[in-house]
Motif scaffolding. Structure first.
Motif, short mmCIF file in Angstrom:
data_model
loop_
_atom_site.label_atom_id
_atom_site.label_comp_id
_atom_site.label_asym_id
_atom_site.label_seq_id
_atom_site.Cartn_x
_atom_site.Cartn_y
_atom_site.Cartn_z
N GLU A 147 0.85 -1.19 0.00
CA GLU A 147 0.00 0.00 0.00
C GLU A 147 0.89 1.25 0.00
O GLU A 147 1.89 1.28 0.74
CB GLU A 147 -0.87 0.03 1.26
CG GLU A 147 -1.96 -1.03 1.30
CD GLU A 147 -2.96 -0.86 0.17
OE1 GLU A 147 -3.23 0.30 -0.21
OE2 GLU A 147 -3.45 -1.88 -0.33
N PRO A 148 0.49 2.27 -0.77
CA PRO A 148 1.30 3.51 -0.77
C PRO A 148 1.55 4.06 0.63
O PRO A 148 2.66 4.52 0.93
CB PRO A 148 0.45 4.48 -1.60
CG PRO A 148 -0.32 3.58 -2.53
CD PRO A 148 -0.60 2.32 -1.76
N ALA A 149 0.55 3.99 1.51
CA ALA A 149 0.72 4.54 2.86
C ALA A 149 1.83 3.78 3.61
O ALA A 149 2.62 4.39 4.36
CB ALA A 149 -0.59 4.45 3.64
N ASP A 150 1.91 2.47 3.39
CA ASP A 150 2.96 1.67 4.06
C ASP A 150 4.34 2.00 3.48
O ASP A 150 5.33 2.07 4.20
CB ASP A 150 2.67 0.17 3.90
CG ASP A 150 1.40 -0.23 4.63
OD1 ASP A 150 1.04 0.47 5.61
OD2 ASP A 150 0.74 -1.21 4.23
N MET A 151 4.38 2.18 2.15
CA MET A 151 5.67 2.54 1.53
C MET A 151 6.12 3.91 2.02
O MET A 151 7.30 4.12 2.30
CB MET A 151 5.55 2.52 0.00
CG MET A 151 5.43 1.14 -0.59
SD MET A 151 5.62 1.13 -2.39
CE MET A 151 4.02 1.69 -2.92
N ARG A 152 5.17 4.83 2.12
CA ARG A 152 5.51 6.18 2.60
C ARG A 152 6.14 6.10 3.99
O ARG A 152 7.17 6.72 4.27
CB ARG A 152 4.24 7.04 2.64
CG ARG A 152 4.44 8.39 3.32
CD ARG A 152 3.13 9.16 3.43
NE ARG A 152 2.67 9.63 2.14
CZ ARG A 152 3.10 10.77 1.56
NH1 ARG A 152 3.96 11.54 2.18
NH2 ARG A 152 2.65 11.12 0.38
N LEU A 169 8.57 11.31 -2.23
CA LEU A 169 7.18 11.42 -1.76
C LEU A 169 6.39 12.50 -2.48
O LEU A 169 5.16 12.50 -2.42
CB LEU A 169 7.16 11.63 -0.25
CG LEU A 169 7.83 10.48 0.53
CD1 LEU A 169 7.92 10.80 2.02
CD2 LEU A 169 7.09 9.17 0.31
N SER A 170 7.08 13.39 -3.18
CA SER A 170 6.31 14.37 -3.97
C SER A 170 6.16 13.92 -5.43
O SER A 170 5.66 14.67 -6.26
CB SER A 170 6.91 15.77 -3.87
OG SER A 170 8.28 15.73 -4.09
N PHE A 171 6.58 12.68 -5.71
CA PHE A 171 6.36 12.08 -7.03
C PHE A 171 5.38 10.92 -6.90
O PHE A 171 5.05 10.51 -5.78
CB PHE A 171 7.69 11.61 -7.63
CG PHE A 171 8.55 12.76 -8.10
CD1 PHE A 171 8.60 13.11 -9.44
CD2 PHE A 171 9.27 13.52 -7.18
CE1 PHE A 171 9.37 14.18 -9.87
CE2 PHE A 171 10.04 14.60 -7.60
CZ PHE A 171 10.08 14.93 -8.95
N HIS A 172 4.93 10.39 -8.04
CA HIS A 172 3.92 9.33 -8.03
C HIS A 172 4.39 8.10 -7.24
O HIS A 172 5.56 7.71 -7.33
CB HIS A 172 3.59 8.92 -9.48
CG HIS A 172 2.34 8.11 -9.58
ND1 HIS A 172 2.31 6.76 -9.27
CD2 HIS A 172 1.08 8.44 -9.93
CE1 HIS A 172 1.08 6.30 -9.44
NE2 HIS A 172 0.31 7.32 -9.84
N HIS A 173 3.46 7.52 -6.49
CA HIS A 173 3.86 6.40 -5.61
C HIS A 173 4.32 5.15 -6.37
O HIS A 173 4.88 4.23 -5.76
CB HIS A 173 2.72 6.06 -4.63
CG HIS A 173 1.46 5.62 -5.28
ND1 HIS A 173 1.31 4.39 -5.86
CD2 HIS A 173 0.27 6.25 -5.45
CE1 HIS A 173 0.10 4.28 -6.34
NE2 HIS A 173 -0.56 5.39 -6.13
#
Ligand SMILES: [Fe+2]
Ligand SMILES: [Fe+2]
Length: 194
Positions: free
Chosen positions: A57-62, A75-79
């Motif tokens: 999930e993007p939130a987990d990668m973040r 983090l300011s580019f596409h996940h």
């Protein structure tokens, strides 16, 4: 960790099509590493794990990127490009990989960067030219890879940036730095030859 253990783990993390892609990238990377005098064992590990985080999930990668001081500009580019940095952290923390070259090959396999090692280039190229890939110019690119890793890397980064520009998608700065470095290298080689 044994190759078979990694494969068993990957099968649980990835859909079958992505798993098969990983197998093809690994076979391609092993051949290239043999050809270019790079450790086949390292190439195998980097290739096996390059997409380990692809379906997180993007939130987990973040969270992984933030908590492990990975490049925050991502983090300011596409996940879609986050799985490379997140994957390097997972390879280190969950698969016990401590070799920085292997980790960097995973970390930079989507964006490239200036100053890539041979192993980093091999993983980047193998990801793009594995036998399941099909795009205009791929046969030419496969032939170029047999001749020169730098020429192949230049063609790969031109292809990747071109694809993004065509879609009017953003391009991560490391990719431009990789592109500029390779164009400069090719130009200076040409100047030497003429
Ligand atoms: Fe990937
Ligand atoms: Fe991949």
């Amino acid at each position: 960790m044994e190759t078979q253990q990694i494969l068993n783990d990957l099968e649980k993390r990835l859909p079958i099509k992505r798993f098969e892609h990983v197998i093809r990238v690994t076979e391609t990377a092993k051949k290239l590493s043999n050809h270019f005098g790079v450790s086949v064992e390292k190439a195998e590990l980097a290739a096996l794990l390059h997409d380990v985080a692809k379906y997180m999930e993007p939130a987990d990668m973040r969270k992984i990127i933030e908590e492990n001081s990975e490049d925050s500009r991502l983090l300011s580019f596409h996940h879609v490009i986050w799985h490379a940095a997140a994957g390097a952290v997972i390879a280190r923390d969950e698969f016990g990989i401590d070799d920085s070259d292997i980790l960097n090959a995973i970390r930079y396999h989507t964006t490239g960067r200036a100053g890539m090692s041979k192993l980093e280039k091999i993983i980047y190229i193998a990801d793009l030219i594995e036998p399941g890939r099909n795009f205009l110019g791929i046969e030419e690119l496969r032939k170029t890879t047999e001749i020169s890793i730098d020429r192949a890397m230049k063609s790969c980064i031109v292809h990747s940036i071109g694809y993004l520009v065509e879609k009017q998608a953003t391009v991560f700065p490391d990719s431009f730095e990789c592109y500029n470095e390779h164009v400069q290298k090719m130009n200076s080689q040409l100047r030497k030859e003429t």
